[in-house]
Motif scaffolding. Structure first.
Motif, mmCIF file in Angstrom:
data_model
loop_
_atom_site.group_PDB
_atom_site.id
_atom_site.type_symbol
_atom_site.label_atom_id
_atom_site.label_comp_id
_atom_site.label_asym_id
_atom_site.label_seq_id
_atom_site.Cartn_x
_atom_site.Cartn_y
_atom_site.Cartn_z
ATOM 1 N N VAL A 10 0.833 -1.207 0.000
ATOM 2 C CA VAL A 10 0.000 0.000 0.000
ATOM 3 C C VAL A 10 0.863 1.251 0.000
ATOM 4 C CG1 VAL A 10 -1.670 1.312 1.363
ATOM 5 C CG2 VAL A 10 -1.983 -1.153 1.057
ATOM 6 N N TRP A 11 1.961 1.220 0.757
ATOM 7 C CA TRP A 11 2.853 2.370 0.815
ATOM 8 C C TRP A 11 3.454 2.649 -0.564
ATOM 9 C CZ3 TRP A 11 3.669 6.314 3.848
ATOM 10 C CH2 TRP A 11 4.821 7.082 3.682
ATOM 11 N N ALA A 12 3.830 1.604 -1.297
ATOM 12 C CA ALA A 12 4.403 1.772 -2.635
ATOM 13 C C ALA A 12 3.376 2.358 -3.598
ATOM 14 C CB ALA A 12 4.916 0.435 -3.155
ATOM 15 N N TRP A 14 0.922 4.289 -2.772
ATOM 16 C CA TRP A 14 0.619 5.658 -2.356
ATOM 17 C C TRP A 14 1.782 6.610 -2.650
ATOM 18 C CZ3 TRP A 14 1.712 8.853 2.220
ATOM 19 C CH2 TRP A 14 0.839 9.940 2.340
ATOM 20 N N ARG A 15 3.013 6.112 -2.468
ATOM 21 C CA ARG A 15 4.209 6.936 -2.642
ATOM 22 C C ARG A 15 5.026 6.528 -3.867
ATOM 23 N NH1 ARG A 15 3.767 11.761 -0.311
ATOM 24 N NH2 ARG A 15 3.912 11.751 1.946
ATOM 25 N N GLY A 16 4.436 5.761 -4.776
ATOM 26 C CA GLY A 16 5.191 5.199 -5.888
ATOM 27 C C GLY A 16 5.428 6.159 -7.030
ATOM 28 N N GLY A 17 6.109 7.273 -6.802
ATOM 29 C CA GLY A 17 6.447 8.191 -7.878
ATOM 30 C C GLY A 17 5.389 9.253 -8.086
ATOM 31 N N SER A 18 5.535 10.021 -9.182
ATOM 32 C CA SER A 18 4.662 11.164 -9.424
ATOM 33 C C SER A 18 3.217 10.757 -9.693
ATOM 34 C CB SER A 18 5.193 11.984 -10.608
ATOM 35 O OG SER A 18 5.263 11.164 -11.768
ATOM 36 N N GLY A 19 3.016 9.521 -10.153
ATOM 37 C CA GLY A 19 1.658 9.083 -10.456
ATOM 38 C C GLY A 19 1.051 8.239 -9.366
ATOM 39 N N ILE A 26 -6.603 3.428 -4.108
ATOM 40 C CA ILE A 26 -5.977 2.192 -3.623
ATOM 41 C C ILE A 26 -7.041 1.250 -3.072
ATOM 42 C CG2 ILE A 26 -4.344 1.215 -1.957
ATOM 43 C CD1 ILE A 26 -2.808 3.873 -2.106
ATOM 44 N N ALA A 27 -7.994 1.792 -2.327
ATOM 45 C CA ALA A 27 -9.079 0.970 -1.778
ATOM 46 C C ALA A 27 -9.858 0.294 -2.902
ATOM 47 C CB ALA A 27 -10.007 1.834 -0.922
ATOM 48 N N ALA A 48 8.633 4.329 7.194
ATOM 49 C CA ALA A 48 9.360 5.011 6.133
ATOM 50 C C ALA A 48 10.114 6.231 6.651
ATOM 51 C CB ALA A 48 8.393 5.421 5.020
ATOM 52 N N ASP A 49 9.547 6.902 7.656
ATOM 53 C CA ASP A 49 10.167 8.116 8.179
ATOM 54 C C ASP A 49 11.244 7.835 9.236
ATOM 55 O OD1 ASP A 49 8.538 9.557 6.573
ATOM 56 O OD2 ASP A 49 7.129 10.173 8.132
ATOM 57 N N ALA A 50 11.328 6.592 9.702
ATOM 58 C CA ALA A 50 12.307 6.254 10.743
ATOM 59 C C ALA A 50 13.718 6.214 10.165
ATOM 60 C CB ALA A 50 11.964 4.906 11.365
#
Length: 378
Positions: A10-12, A14-19, A26-27, A48-50
């Motif tokens: 899910v993280w990929a 959501w954060r997978g590049g400009s698109g 995602i849902a 991811a932020d750690a």
């Protein structure tokens, strides 16, 4: 350790590049609920932020960023040696909360404007002080010897009680909805009070609790708009919802951002002040200072203190009716909206419930009170 495969996927997305995809997209693609996707994104963000050092410490202690707040833990090493690790939530993690709040309401469509009433009393303002709802609390009547309470019961109580007081209150030019602290029973998914870490009985995952809160408050807002020209909503922090109260102000602000008849205020200091002619209306949760100190403070900082004659301070927190005059100010501690939970019942607190609406006249001050005792009639 680290992110679970589900979180990583899910993280990929959501954060997978400009698109990258929105939570709603995602849902739709994964077949999961929107609340589940938001929860996975929230947990993924923490990993991811750690930093590398934080990840190593978390893996050594068997903790996750969501549970690593502060404390000591014994670490057993492969060579048989042991030592202890101290952890504490960083300031950056706490400051990041507002960014997560913003993401939670990404893409929320604005509400369809409600038709304004044909006629209102221009000198009147109705105030709806809503204190200690403890939304998301779970109480079992057979254990508390009182009413059951969960998300479904709370939603029904909220709608029925507002219908009752709105029937009694006159159509007015102005309305004020004071969400006076402890609207949420828990501040997050930990199901603990923010400071004392007292364990809480909750009903459902936190994202579900938040989504249903916005839904029921939207119902309340739109019912109030049907009989008032303008509505001000203010959201005040409580000791149970130190951070999560922000979800309400951001969520409602986003929902009614295109409606000029709704103003959603963000209370930065936990204090609400409003002038209505010669009336001064104040609100605070009531957990940080006794009413006498609040009265002195208000007389010093309120810009319209000397212009008012009828001064009223609403507080909650103690879940019971108390009222007295403090010099030229009338202080009232209001009954809670929720029934007692298992902890309160076990301590012998048998508080009564209530929702009220107070009507203020620009010259005469408070002239009417409508009350609903929140009794369920089967």
């Amino acid at each position: 350790m680290g992110m679970s495969p589900e979180q990583a996927q899910v993280w990929a997305m959501w954060r997978g590049g400009s698109g990258h995809l929105t939570p709603s997209e995602i849902a739709l693609e994964t077949g999961k609920s929107l609340s589940a996707i938001k929860s996975l994104i929230d947990r993924g963000r923490r990993w991811a932020d750690a930093s590398e050092g934080e990840v190593a410490a978390l893996e050594a202690t068997g903790l996750t960023p969501g549970t690593a707040r502060h404390g000591w833990r014994i670490v057993q090493h492969e060579d048989g040696s042991r030592d202890s690790v101290f952890w504490k939530a960083s300031e950056e993690e706490q400051q990041d909360f507002l960014e997560r709040v913003k993401d939670a309401f990404e893409g929320m469509a604005p509400a369809v404007p409600v038709l304004a009433p044909d006629q209102v009393e221009s000198d009147l303002c109705n105030v709806f002080p809503l204190f200690d709802v403890h939304w998301g609390m779970h109480a079992w009547g057979k254990e508390t010897r009182n009413q059951d309470y969960d998300l479904k019961e709370a939603a029904g109580d909220m709608k029925n009680s507002f219908e009752a007081v709105l029937t009694l209150a006159p159509n007015a030019q102005e309305a004020v909805l004071i969400i006076g602290g402890d609207f949420f029973h828990a501040d997050d998914n930990s199901a603990e009070t923010p400071k004392s870490r007292h364990k809480l009985d909750v009903d459902g995952r936190f994202y579900k609790v938040v989504e249903e809160a916005i839904e029921v408050l939207s119902y309340v807002v739109e019912r109030i708009l049907a009989t008032h020209m303008h509505l001000t909503v203010t959201v005040i922090r409580g000791n149970h919802d130190e951070h999560s109260h922000l979800l309400l102000s951001v969520g409602l602000g986003q929902r009614y951002r295109e409606d000029p008849r709704v103003t959603v205020q963000k209370s930065r200091d936990g204090l609400f002040m409003k002038q209505w002619g010669r009336a001064a209306i104040f609100a605070h949760h009531g957990d940080r200072a006794p009413p006498e100190r609040q009265a002195l403070y208000l007389s010093d900082v309120c810009p319209f203190w000397s212009e008012s004659r009828h001064r009223h301070l609403y507080t909650g927190h103690i879940h019971k009716d108390q009222a007295r005059d403090i010099g030229p100010l009338r202080w009232e501690s209001l009954r809670a909206f929720c029934p007692p939970d298992a902890y309160a019942a076990g301590m012998g607190y048998a508080s009564r419930r209530a929702l009220r609406a107070d009507t203020y006249h620009k010259i005469s001050g408070r002239v009417l009170t409508a009350m609903d005792p929140i009794e369920r009639h089967q």
